[in-house]
Design a protein around this motif. Structure first.
Motif, PDB file in Angstrom:
ATOM      1  N   CYS A  21      18.093   6.247  86.533  1.00 12.63           N
ATOM      2  CA  CYS A  21      19.217   7.165  86.473  1.00 12.63           C
ATOM      3  C   CYS A  21      18.321   8.507  86.606  1.00 12.63           C
ATOM      4  O   CYS A  21      19.160   9.675  87.478  1.00 12.63           O
ATOM      5  N   LEU A  22      17.078   8.223  86.010  1.00 10.58           N
ATOM      6  CA  LEU A  22      16.582   9.759  86.517  1.00 10.58           C
ATOM      7  C   LEU A  22      16.238  10.388  87.379  1.00 10.58           C
ATOM      8  O   LEU A  22      16.379  11.300  88.284  1.00 10.58           O
ATOM      9  N   TYR A  49       9.522   5.715  78.977  1.00 12.27           N
ATOM     10  CA  TYR A  49       9.594   5.626  80.545  1.00 12.27           C
ATOM     11  C   TYR A  49       9.301   6.731  80.830  1.00 12.27           C
ATOM     12  O   TYR A  49      10.051   7.261  82.114  1.00 12.27           O
ATOM     13  N   ALA A  50      10.653   7.921  79.829  1.00  9.23           N
ATOM     14  CA  ALA A  50      11.363   8.511  79.676  1.00  9.23           C
ATOM     15  C   ALA A  50       9.578  10.216  79.892  1.00  9.23           C
ATOM     16  O   ALA A  50       9.913  11.310  80.663  1.00  9.23           O
ATOM     17  N   GLU A  51       8.681   9.782  79.301  1.00 11.89           N
ATOM     18  CA  GLU A  51       7.521   9.923  79.271  1.00 11.89           C
ATOM     19  C   GLU A  51       7.395   9.411  80.528  1.00 11.89           C
ATOM     20  O   GLU A  51       6.176  11.562  80.529  1.00 11.89           O
ATOM     21  N   ARG A  52       7.043   9.406  80.687  1.00 14.10           N
ATOM     22  CA  ARG A  52       5.815   9.098  82.310  1.00 14.10           C
ATOM     23  C   ARG A  52       6.433   9.244  82.913  1.00 14.10           C
ATOM     24  O   ARG A  52       6.228  10.025  83.710  1.00 14.10           O
ATOM     25  N   ILE A  53       7.622   9.918  83.116  1.00 11.80           N
ATOM     26  CA  ILE A  53       8.091  10.574  84.001  1.00 11.80           C
ATOM     27  C   ILE A  53       7.780  12.113  84.323  1.00 11.80           C
ATOM     28  O   ILE A  53       7.920  12.921  85.407  1.00 11.80           O
ATOM     29  N   ALA A  54       8.773  12.324  82.834  1.00  9.67           N
ATOM     30  CA  ALA A  54       7.891  13.635  82.424  1.00  9.67           C
ATOM     31  C   ALA A  54       7.253  14.159  82.652  1.00  9.67           C
ATOM     32  O   ALA A  54       6.007  15.344  82.830  1.00  9.67           O
ATOM     33  N   GLN A  55       5.944  13.318  82.612  1.00 12.51           N
ATOM     34  CA  GLN A  55       4.025  13.460  82.740  1.00 12.51           C
ATOM     35  C   GLN A  55       4.313  13.762  84.712  1.00 12.51           C
ATOM     36  O   GLN A  55       3.271  14.502  85.291  1.00 12.51           O
ATOM     37  N   GLN A  56       5.067  13.617  85.533  1.00 12.40           N
ATOM     38  CA  GLN A  56       5.037  13.558  87.271  1.00 12.40           C
ATOM     39  C   GLN A  56       6.133  14.488  86.967  1.00 12.40           C
ATOM     40  O   GLN A  56       5.982  15.147  88.614  1.00 12.40           O
ATOM     41  N   ASP A  57       7.060  14.735  86.306  1.00 16.94           N
ATOM     42  CA  ASP A  57       7.699  16.313  87.377  1.00 16.94           C
ATOM     43  C   ASP A  57       8.311  17.413  85.728  1.00 16.94           C
ATOM     44  O   ASP A  57       9.388  16.534  84.829  1.00 16.94           O
ATOM     45  N   PRO A  58       7.516  18.295  85.502  1.00 21.11           N
ATOM     46  CA  PRO A  58       7.780  19.145  83.906  1.00 21.11           C
ATOM     47  C   PRO A  58       9.482  19.089  83.583  1.00 21.11           C
ATOM     48  O   PRO A  58      10.041  19.609  82.670  1.00 21.11           O
TER      49      PRO A  58
END
Length: 261
Positions: A21-22, A49-58
């Motif tokens: 989704c993200l 999972y959301a925090e993992r994506i947040a590390q790649q995309d602010p």
């Protein structure tokens, strides 16, 4: 960079499904944006999972809702945490089309206070979902559009953009399900503020299971359905009207996240 749109995604144990989704959302959005993944508890399976994506995309932030359990409170919290002048509410289940987030936000930029993604206007479509729920939603949307002149044929759809200042001004009284979309549309109608719509194709949840409980959420929808019919309310009169008594949060196991209305 200050975001132009804050995307609020209420989640409940989406787990790895949030990744797809993200990824789609982040790929399709072109406006400067922040994406708020609003969860009710630190141990929600969506968070890692959301925090993992947040590390790649602010642009992505996982935020803990402290207003109470359930999707309505998650959306309320997301609106108050939003940094942008426009907020968009969308689901984590892949039913909404992320390509339309920018288009909805631009409508608000042009002056409407509610911009709705409509399944029931020409060019729109609903694919799948419970038959009774589809019939009731379509009837409610068309009757409100025809008789209450709400500005959209799909007032119950949760996939909407809002003027953040408008939402904070009129407030959110809902405390259970996703009737917030109908509530804010009804309040805009009573204030005689502009509402617009664009066609959307809604697809039934591709992953996981929906927990929509018609009997539990129907009273909230009916309340705002009838509220939409009425004379113009000024800002002062809307603020002065008796607010509904907030429901006491139900036990954790009884609160589920329904899909779009």
């Amino acid at each position: 960079m200050t975001p132009r749109v804050s995307v609020i995604v209420p989640v409940y144990n989406e787990g790895e499904a949030i990744v797809r989704c993200l990824e789609r959302m982040l790929r399709e959005m072109l406006l400067p944006a922040e994406v708020l993944i609003v969860h009710d508890m630190p141990e929600d399976t969506t968070v890692p999972y959301a925090e993992r994506i947040a590390q790649q995309d602010p642009r992505v932030r996982a935020v803990l809702n402290t207003y109470g359990r359930g999707p309505a409170n998650a959306i309320r919290f997301g609106v108050d945490a939003a940094q942008a002048p426009v907020v968009v509410v969308t689901m984590a289940d892949g039913c909404d089309d992320p390509r339309q987030i920018d288009e909805l936000a631009r409508l608000v930029d042009r002056g409407v206070v509610v911009a709705a993604a409509s399944r029931y206007m020409p060019g729109g479509q609903q694919v799948g979902g419970p038959r009774l729920k589809r019939m009731m939603s379509r009837w409610a949307g068309r009757s409100l559009y025809t008789f209450a002149r709400v500005g959209t044929r799909d007032a119950t759809n949760s996939f909407k953009a809002y003027d953040t200042a408008f939402v904070r001004e009129v407030g959110i009284e809902s405390r259970t399900g996703f009737e917030i979309g109908l509530e804010l549309t009804a309040k805009a109608t009573r204030r005689r503020l502009p509402v617009a719509e664009i066609p959307t194709i809604w697809l039934d949840r591709p992953l996981g299971e929906s927990h929509f409980d018609l009997g539990r959420f129907l009273p909230g929808y009916l309340r705002w359905y009838f509220f939409a019919y009425g004379r113009r309310l000024s800002r002062a009169k809307l603020a002065a009207r008796p607010a509904a008594v907030a429901a006491v949060p139900a036990p954790r196991e009884s609160i589920e996240y329904e899909k779009t209305g």
